[in-house]
Each structure stands twice: as C-alpha cells, then as structure tokens.
Design a protein around this motif. Structure first.
Motif, PDB file in Angstrom:
ATOM      1  N   LEU A   1       0.883  26.430 -10.359  1.00 27.97           N
ATOM      2  CA  LEU A   1       1.472  25.748 -11.502  1.00 27.97           C
ATOM      3  C   LEU A   1       2.039  24.436 -10.974  1.00 27.97           C
ATOM      4  CD1 LEU A   1       2.395  25.570 -14.440  1.00 27.97           C
ATOM      5  CD2 LEU A   1       4.436  26.861 -13.793  1.00 27.97           C
ATOM      6  N   ALA A   2       1.488  23.317 -11.449  1.00 30.76           N
ATOM      7  CA  ALA A   2       1.931  21.994 -11.021  1.00 30.76           C
ATOM      8  C   ALA A   2       2.861  21.427 -12.090  1.00 30.76           C
ATOM      9  CB  ALA A   2       0.730  21.071 -10.825  1.00 30.76           C
ATOM     10  N   ASP A   3       4.026  20.950 -11.665  1.00 28.58           N
ATOM     11  CA  ASP A   3       4.960  20.355 -12.612  1.00 28.58           C
ATOM     12  C   ASP A   3       4.282  19.174 -13.307  1.00 28.58           C
ATOM     13  OD1 ASP A   3       8.037  20.339 -13.347  1.00 28.58           O
ATOM     14  OD2 ASP A   3       7.365  18.257 -13.187  1.00 28.58           O
ATOM     15  N   ASP A   4       4.477  19.063 -14.610  1.00 26.13           N
ATOM     16  CA  ASP A   4       3.807  18.005 -15.362  1.00 26.13           C
ATOM     17  C   ASP A   4       4.358  16.612 -15.044  1.00 26.13           C
ATOM     18  OD1 ASP A   4       6.236  18.161 -16.710  1.00 26.13           O
ATOM     19  OD2 ASP A   4       5.358  18.834 -18.589  1.00 26.13           O
ATOM     20  N   ARG A   5       5.434  16.538 -14.265  1.00 22.62           N
ATOM     21  CA  ARG A   5       5.957  15.237 -13.829  1.00 22.62           C
ATOM     22  C   ARG A   5       5.385  14.823 -12.478  1.00 22.62           C
ATOM     23  NH1 ARG A   5      11.793  17.600 -15.005  1.00 22.62           N
ATOM     24  NH2 ARG A   5      10.638  19.287 -14.042  1.00 22.62           N
ATOM     25  N   GLU A   6       4.591  15.695 -11.851  1.00 21.01           N
ATOM     26  CA  GLU A   6       3.968  15.396 -10.564  1.00 21.01           C
ATOM     27  C   GLU A   6       2.964  14.269 -10.770  1.00 21.01           C
ATOM     28  OE1 GLU A   6       2.924  15.147  -6.777  1.00 21.01           O
ATOM     29  OE2 GLU A   6       4.581  16.393  -7.470  1.00 21.01           O
ATOM     30  N   LYS A   7       3.117  13.196  -9.992  1.00 22.25           N
ATOM     31  CA  LYS A   7       2.311  11.985 -10.192  1.00 22.25           C
ATOM     32  C   LYS A   7       1.180  11.804  -9.186  1.00 22.25           C
ATOM     33  CE  LYS A   7       4.971  10.438 -13.503  1.00 22.25           C
ATOM     34  NZ  LYS A   7       4.936  11.321 -14.630  1.00 22.25           N
ATOM     35  N   ASN A   8       1.074  12.659  -8.182  1.00 26.97           N
ATOM     36  CA  ASN A   8       0.058  12.482  -7.148  1.00 26.97           C
ATOM     37  C   ASN A   8      -1.287  12.981  -7.659  1.00 26.97           C
ATOM     38  OD1 ASN A   8      -1.583  12.531  -4.863  1.00 26.97           O
ATOM     39  ND2 ASN A   8       0.146  12.898  -3.499  1.00 26.97           N
ATOM     40  N   ASP A   9      -2.017  12.086  -8.347  1.00 26.86           N
ATOM     41  CA  ASP A   9      -3.298  12.469  -8.939  1.00 26.86           C
ATOM     42  C   ASP A   9      -4.338  12.856  -7.894  1.00 26.86           C
ATOM     43  OD1 ASP A   9      -2.398  12.081 -11.552  1.00 26.86           O
ATOM     44  OD2 ASP A   9      -2.964   9.975 -11.544  1.00 26.86           O
ATOM     45  N   GLN A  10      -4.284  12.230  -6.729  1.00 26.55           N
ATOM     46  CA  GLN A  10      -5.237  12.565  -5.673  1.00 26.55           C
ATOM     47  C   GLN A  10      -5.029  14.001  -5.199  1.00 26.55           C
ATOM     48  OE1 GLN A  10      -5.147   9.982  -2.278  1.00 26.55           O
ATOM     49  NE2 GLN A  10      -6.825  11.033  -1.266  1.00 26.55           N
ATOM     50  N   LEU A  11      -3.776  14.393  -4.994  1.00 25.09           N
ATOM     51  CA  LEU A  11      -3.486  15.765  -4.581  1.00 25.09           C
ATOM     52  C   LEU A  11      -3.888  16.753  -5.667  1.00 25.09           C
ATOM     53  CD1 LEU A  11      -2.304  17.903  -2.722  1.00 25.09           C
ATOM     54  CD2 LEU A  11      -0.052  17.380  -3.667  1.00 25.09           C
ATOM     55  N   LEU A  12      -3.564  16.443  -6.911  1.00 29.10           N
ATOM     56  CA  LEU A  12      -3.930  17.338  -8.013  1.00 29.10           C
ATOM     57  C   LEU A  12      -5.444  17.496  -8.111  1.00 29.10           C
ATOM     58  CD1 LEU A  12      -1.354  16.228 -10.698  1.00 29.10           C
ATOM     59  CD2 LEU A  12      -1.491  18.454  -9.580  1.00 29.10           C
ATOM     60  N   SER A  13      -6.173  16.399  -7.978  1.00 25.91           N
ATOM     61  CA  SER A  13      -7.639  16.472  -8.019  1.00 25.91           C
ATOM     62  C   SER A  13      -8.177  17.332  -6.885  1.00 25.91           C
ATOM     63  CB  SER A  13      -8.251  15.074  -7.927  1.00 25.91           C
ATOM     64  OG  SER A  13      -7.932  14.330  -9.063  1.00 25.91           O
ATOM     65  N   THR A  14      -7.601  17.178  -5.697  1.00 29.65           N
ATOM     66  CA  THR A  14      -8.027  17.973  -4.539  1.00 29.65           C
ATOM     67  C   THR A  14      -7.772  19.455  -4.788  1.00 29.65           C
ATOM     68  OG1 THR A  14      -7.624  16.132  -3.037  1.00 29.65           O
ATOM     69  CG2 THR A  14      -7.703  18.340  -2.062  1.00 29.65           C
TER      70      THR A  14
ATOM     71  N   ILE B   1      -7.473  20.983  -7.726  1.00 31.40           N
ATOM     72  CA  ILE B   1      -8.336  21.444  -8.821  1.00 31.40           C
ATOM     73  C   ILE B   1      -9.750  21.714  -8.321  1.00 31.40           C
ATOM     74  CG2 ILE B   1      -9.457  20.683 -10.960  1.00 31.40           C
ATOM     75  CD1 ILE B   1      -6.740  19.285 -11.633  1.00 31.40           C
ATOM     76  N   GLU B   2     -10.236  20.865  -7.419  1.00 32.50           N
ATOM     77  CA  GLU B   2     -11.604  20.993  -6.913  1.00 32.50           C
ATOM     78  C   GLU B   2     -11.735  22.015  -5.785  1.00 32.50           C
ATOM     79  OE1 GLU B   2     -12.728  17.020  -5.875  1.00 32.50           O
ATOM     80  OE2 GLU B   2     -12.537  16.321  -7.938  1.00 32.50           O
ATOM     81  N   ALA B   3     -10.627  22.462  -5.230  1.00 34.76           N
ATOM     82  CA  ALA B   3     -10.680  23.414  -4.109  1.00 34.76           C
ATOM     83  C   ALA B   3     -11.222  24.755  -4.584  1.00 34.76           C
ATOM     84  CB  ALA B   3      -9.287  23.594  -3.510  1.00 34.76           C
ATOM     85  N   PRO B   4     -12.017  25.411  -3.746  1.00 40.27           N
ATOM     86  CA  PRO B   4     -12.542  26.722  -4.134  1.00 40.27           C
ATOM     87  C   PRO B   4     -11.408  27.745  -4.246  1.00 40.27           C
ATOM     88  CG  PRO B   4     -13.138  26.201  -1.862  1.00 40.27           C
ATOM     89  CD  PRO B   4     -12.461  24.992  -2.422  1.00 40.27           C
ATOM     90  N   ASN B   5     -11.591  28.687  -5.127  1.00 38.86           N
ATOM     91  CA  ASN B   5     -10.655  29.800  -5.314  1.00 38.86           C
ATOM     92  C   ASN B   5      -9.252  29.354  -5.716  1.00 38.86           C
ATOM     93  OD1 ASN B   5     -12.649  31.709  -4.612  1.00 38.86           O
ATOM     94  ND2 ASN B   5     -12.232  31.350  -2.459  1.00 38.86           N
ATOM     95  N   THR B   6      -9.165  28.251  -6.431  1.00 31.25           N
ATOM     96  CA  THR B   6      -7.866  27.810  -6.944  1.00 31.25           C
ATOM     97  C   THR B   6      -7.947  27.610  -8.449  1.00 31.25           C
ATOM     98  OG1 THR B   6      -8.298  25.462  -6.614  1.00 31.25           O
ATOM     99  CG2 THR B   6      -7.170  26.621  -4.832  1.00 31.25           C
ATOM    100  N   GLU B   7      -6.845  27.860  -9.076  1.00 29.79           N
ATOM    101  CA  GLU B   7      -6.701  27.613 -10.503  1.00 29.79           C
ATOM    102  C   GLU B   7      -5.405  26.830 -10.677  1.00 29.79           C
ATOM    103  OE1 GLU B   7      -5.096  30.493 -13.694  1.00 29.79           O
ATOM    104  OE2 GLU B   7      -7.257  30.840 -13.486  1.00 29.79           O
ATOM    105  N   VAL B   8      -5.492  25.625 -11.220  1.00 32.84           N
ATOM    106  CA  VAL B   8      -4.320  24.761 -11.363  1.00 32.84           C
ATOM    107  C   VAL B   8      -4.017  24.577 -12.846  1.00 32.84           C
ATOM    108  CG1 VAL B   8      -3.334  22.489 -10.871  1.00 32.84           C
ATOM    109  CG2 VAL B   8      -4.897  23.554  -9.226  1.00 32.84           C
ATOM    110  N   ARG B   9      -2.764  24.845 -13.187  1.00 33.56           N
ATOM    111  CA  ARG B   9      -2.278  24.590 -14.546  1.00 33.56           C
ATOM    112  C   ARG B   9      -1.140  23.588 -14.448  1.00 33.56           C
ATOM    113  NH1 ARG B   9       0.352  28.597 -17.271  1.00 33.56           N
ATOM    114  NH2 ARG B   9       0.939  29.579 -15.330  1.00 33.56           N
ATOM    115  N   ARG B  10      -0.940  22.804 -15.497  1.00 36.57           N
ATOM    116  CA  ARG B  10       0.196  21.877 -15.571  1.00 36.57           C
ATOM    117  C   ARG B  10       1.248  22.482 -16.480  1.00 36.57           C
ATOM    118  NH1 ARG B  10      -0.903  16.512 -13.578  1.00 36.57           N
ATOM    119  NH2 ARG B  10       1.349  16.433 -13.708  1.00 36.57           N
TER     120      ARG B  10
END
Length: 93
Positions: free
Chosen positions: A12-25, A27-36
């Motif tokens: 669960l990523a805080d919706d105020r988190e601004k590091n789009d590169q980290l979030l994209s990484t 989200i694209e990582a295998p076996n991960t599920e990212v929600r905001r």
C-alpha cells in the motif's frame, strides 16, 4: 486484482508519495501488487512492515524542526515493524 498467492507482495503506497520512478518499478516488479491509499504514517505498508522514506535533506530538516521524532513515535506505535530508509549522498544533499 487481489489474489491469495502466498508469494505475492502486497504494497500500500501512500497517495502523497511522489516518487513516480519507484512506484513504476514496484508496479512492474514480479509478484507485487501495489495499491494507492492514505496512510496515517509512513510511505509504504507491506504485510508486516511500515516504511518511511527520507532523503538526506528531508531527514536533516525533520531533525531540526522536531518532525522526525513525532514520526518515529507514530511509526513505533504501529502494529507492524517500522523501518526508516535514508536515501541520498551526504556529499550531495
């Protein structure tokens, strides 16, 4: 899509988190599920881990204005293991 896969890492990523590169990484990582969503404290929450990310500059400012100690107290009172990650280079802050 949420599954019951035991190897799936749910983040669960805080919706105020601004590091789009980290979030994209993440989200694209295998076996991960990212929600905001909104976290009361921290930037990311995994099953048993609460992560607060700080750049060196933000860390120093947080120490000066007392914010770091309030955040650390909130992190420590969480029901999951807290972790503070310092990012950056002291020579280039």
């Amino acid at each position: 899509m949420i599954t019951d896969n035991p190897t799936l890492i749910k983040i669960l990523a805080d919706d105020r988190e601004k590091n789009d590169q980290l979030l994209s990484t993440l989200i694209e990582a295998p076996n991960t599920e990212v929600r905001r969503g909104r976290l009361a404290v921290g930037d990311f929450k995994l099953d048993h881990l609460l992560v607060e990310r700080k750049t060196i500059r933000d860390f120093c400012a947080s120490v000066r204005d007392g914010r770091l100690f309030r955040q650390a107290k909130l992190l420590a009172s969480s029901y999951v293991q807290p972790l503070i990650i310092l990012e950056g280079d002291f020579g280039r802050s």
